[in-house]
Design an enzyme around this catalytic site. Sequence first.
Site, mmCIF file in Angstrom:
data_model
loop_
_atom_site.group_PDB
_atom_site.id
_atom_site.type_symbol
_atom_site.label_atom_id
_atom_site.label_comp_id
_atom_site.label_asym_id
_atom_site.label_seq_id
_atom_site.Cartn_x
_atom_site.Cartn_y
_atom_site.Cartn_z
ATOM 1 N N CYS A 72 78.688 58.172 -51.336
ATOM 2 C CA CYS A 72 77.781 59.125 -50.774
ATOM 3 C C CYS A 72 77.248 60.286 -51.448
ATOM 4 O O CYS A 72 76.181 60.509 -51.733
ATOM 5 C CB CYS A 72 78.049 59.354 -49.371
ATOM 6 S SG CYS A 72 78.149 57.896 -48.138
ATOM 7 N N HIS A 126 75.313 64.414 -48.264
ATOM 8 C CA HIS A 126 76.834 63.816 -47.637
ATOM 9 C C HIS A 126 77.263 64.427 -46.368
ATOM 10 O O HIS A 126 77.418 65.596 -46.567
ATOM 11 C CB HIS A 126 77.901 63.668 -48.801
ATOM 12 C CG HIS A 126 79.129 63.073 -48.364
ATOM 13 N ND1 HIS A 126 79.115 61.948 -47.554
ATOM 14 C CD2 HIS A 126 80.416 63.266 -48.696
ATOM 15 C CE1 HIS A 126 80.256 61.463 -47.262
ATOM 16 N NE2 HIS A 126 81.101 62.470 -47.876
#
Length: 465
Positions: A72, A126
């Site tokens: 991510c 993220h």
Amino acid sequence: MKFFRLHILFLLFIHHNASSTGKPNVIFIAIDDMNDWISLLDEKSPIKTPNIRRLANKGMLFTSAYCPSPACNPSRVSVLTGLRPSTTGVYGNNSDWRKALPDRKTIFQKFKDAGYQVNGAGKIFHHKMNGAFHDELSFHDFFHMRKQKHPKKKLNKAPEYGSIRTDWGVFPNNEEDSIDFQTINYCIDKIKEKKDGNDKPLFLACGIYRPHSPFYAPEKYHSMVGEVGLPLKKSDDLQDLPSGAHELHKRTKWFWDGMSKLESKIPGSYDRFIKSYAACCAFADAQVGRLLDEIERSLPEDETIIVLWSDHGFHLGEKNHIEKFMLWEKTTHVPFIMVVPGVTKPGSECSVPIDLTVLYPTLLEVCSLPIKEKCDNKSITELLMGKNNWESPAVMTYMKANHAVRSERWRYIRYSDGSEELYDHDRDPNEWINVANETNNLAVIEEHRKWLPLNEKKQVPNLTR
Ligand SMILES: [Ca+2]
């Protein structure tokens, strides 16, 4: 040539935006962990994504798009800054990206500077430590991802397996309690506000969290997916992996190994896990549908650019792997759609392999925003216009000095210890047979090695607090 291209775009936008600010709205949809086992990219897939298909029908679908990194944080930072992990040193999910890149303007800041109203919601950067990686500088207003709720007991009946995040099943009862439902509510409100008279062009970033774990989706979506079946596997698939692949795989091996044990203890667990991932994809697709409904109701079609991408893929057991964090096809091949009125032909497809570092320069160029920053990739505007003159393959990186290069036919991987994999997608679309050691492939390997990033920055420090 560049001037000519920009001139064409300028004319297109003049034509299409004569009635408004001259700047198109941008709806920017990021999905989390959605792989290519969806009907958008695989017609035979039991996982249907009709709403994402509806979006693709408005513009161009990239059938061979790859993430810059199968995790991510490095993927999102790379897409949103236009810089590869090897340039920034942001390799891991804990890498403190903003501390390492204090002056880099994100794609959102570029639109802020250009006079846009920039709003966002859900998972954009993220989601780490209650949003510590969120970037205040990037948005005028941001609706943070709602906190993940959990059932009182794990639905998979396996408290010993992973954490509470390693769970799957029907949850919550009420769809409106889902994180993404609330994210989309915010986005719908912002689109309505734009319709009701906000003069500034709108840049709206919409971060959909599913199908990321825990694999929870309301009952409706579990019913919708029906029988899914299991992913294709080859029993001795790992025997030809090089040392670098085994080394990288060590940390995440528990996920698959645990699933095998769980299956022997509670038969049907693996099947229910796969179905839950499918239900989460159907749920995410439905949220895209809700957003599209509002876009169609409220924003002028010829003044609205729409982008959809997933930050990386996900293995569901292929190669004895359940996770992202590897450099294979299933962890890196992602949905990617761009709808650019006056530029993309509705329902068009592009099969040229690209990685999503193209997004930053492309979105700035099609919106006629200045790009003074150095970017690691070029704009794909000409691909959007239906030309086919792209030469560089897609490049992916996971942790320092592990890279994959994907061309039309081949996937070449080189790990930090120098070991290599090569897969021939013409003959082996499942990447079952590593042909890196076949001497007649030396020239192919040499050709792909040329694209490996030359300068690999040291990993930046992790965020600690
Ligand atoms: Ca194999």
